[in-house]
Write a protein that holds these residues in place. Sequence first.
Motif, mmCIF file in Angstrom:
data_model
loop_
_atom_site.group_PDB
_atom_site.id
_atom_site.type_symbol
_atom_site.label_atom_id
_atom_site.label_comp_id
_atom_site.label_asym_id
_atom_site.label_seq_id
_atom_site.Cartn_x
_atom_site.Cartn_y
_atom_site.Cartn_z
ATOM 1 N N HIS A 258 12.163 24.703 14.897
ATOM 2 C CA HIS A 258 11.951 25.815 13.971
ATOM 3 C C HIS A 258 11.154 26.969 14.582
ATOM 4 C CE1 HIS A 258 13.577 23.081 11.056
ATOM 5 N NE2 HIS A 258 12.570 22.236 11.226
ATOM 6 N N GLY A 259 10.672 26.797 15.810
ATOM 7 C CA GLY A 259 9.882 27.853 16.427
ATOM 8 C C GLY A 259 8.451 27.902 15.937
ATOM 9 N N ILE A 260 7.990 26.848 15.262
ATOM 10 C CA ILE A 260 6.622 26.771 14.762
ATOM 11 C C ILE A 260 5.800 25.907 15.718
ATOM 12 C CG2 ILE A 260 5.179 25.902 12.861
ATOM 13 C CD1 ILE A 260 7.391 26.712 10.951
ATOM 14 N N VAL A 261 4.580 26.307 15.970
ATOM 15 C CA VAL A 261 3.735 25.577 16.907
ATOM 16 C C VAL A 261 3.508 24.145 16.412
ATOM 17 C CG1 VAL A 261 2.559 27.667 17.706
ATOM 18 C CG2 VAL A 261 1.593 26.341 15.797
ATOM 19 N N TYR A 262 3.121 23.279 17.315
ATOM 20 C CA TYR A 262 2.781 21.894 16.993
ATOM 21 C C TYR A 262 1.666 21.879 15.957
ATOM 22 C CZ TYR A 262 0.763 17.231 17.919
ATOM 23 O OH TYR A 262 0.258 15.959 17.816
#
Length: 272
Positions: A258-262
Amino acid sequence: MPRLPSLLLKSALLNTPDIEVWPADLLRARSNAHARLLSRASHVLRRKRDGAFLTAATADGLHPLMPTAAREPGSDAARHALAARPVHLRNGVEHVGVLPLHRLHERLDSLGLDADGYAARTGLDRVAEPGWLAFAGFDRYRRALWLRIDAARAWLRLRDAALRDGIVLEAISGYRSHDYQLGIFERKRAHGMTIDAILQVNAAPGFSEHHSGLALDLGAPGEPPAEESFEATPAFAWLQANAGTHGFAMSYPRDNPHGIVYEPWHWRFSPA
């Protein structure tokens, strides 16, 4: 079905597209005049966009808390929700319902985003807000924690199971409205962050799992909120071993699509 503690059965947030109806005893007065009214009120109509108190509901009727309250967009829907109460919190989730995806494109347009393009690029779904939410105690900052009723029950079971194993889990945040999510973007942009940078750590308004009332950001005492360092705590190790038993899973592992950081702190309840 597990029951919520009796205290929690007394409180629900009644949700409408523009205005939330809060139990008055969960709100702090912002002026002496408000304090007098809130001491007598059962509920307060609160604008979602900025949290402004609009109207207090008491035994003798509705009392405006700002001069323009009667003309506030969405007031009729909020008054209807208030008149239709009580919500019976013992009911199952089938009685919750969801709100329409109200003004989704307007919010995204203000950020220069296209809903269809963003959804296709990230693989994230549009997320509707529940029609009402259950009070699930307080978060780390003593703010009311709202969750969908099944997630509220699951969170309380998860928290208590951890405590029996000597692990303290703190809720950092739960339900967030579309308008609240937009406010996060506006505040970060005012501090110089670009939209692309914000999107790495926050889903766009209308696409956050927090809108559903099923997601929680969790922390541990002494740990900063929403930091990768949470991964090194006993609380995180306990969650990895036990959260699935209670229906929770981490939404954004490393290298998620999703392109969201860990986000080791972000956990979502998935109904069976």
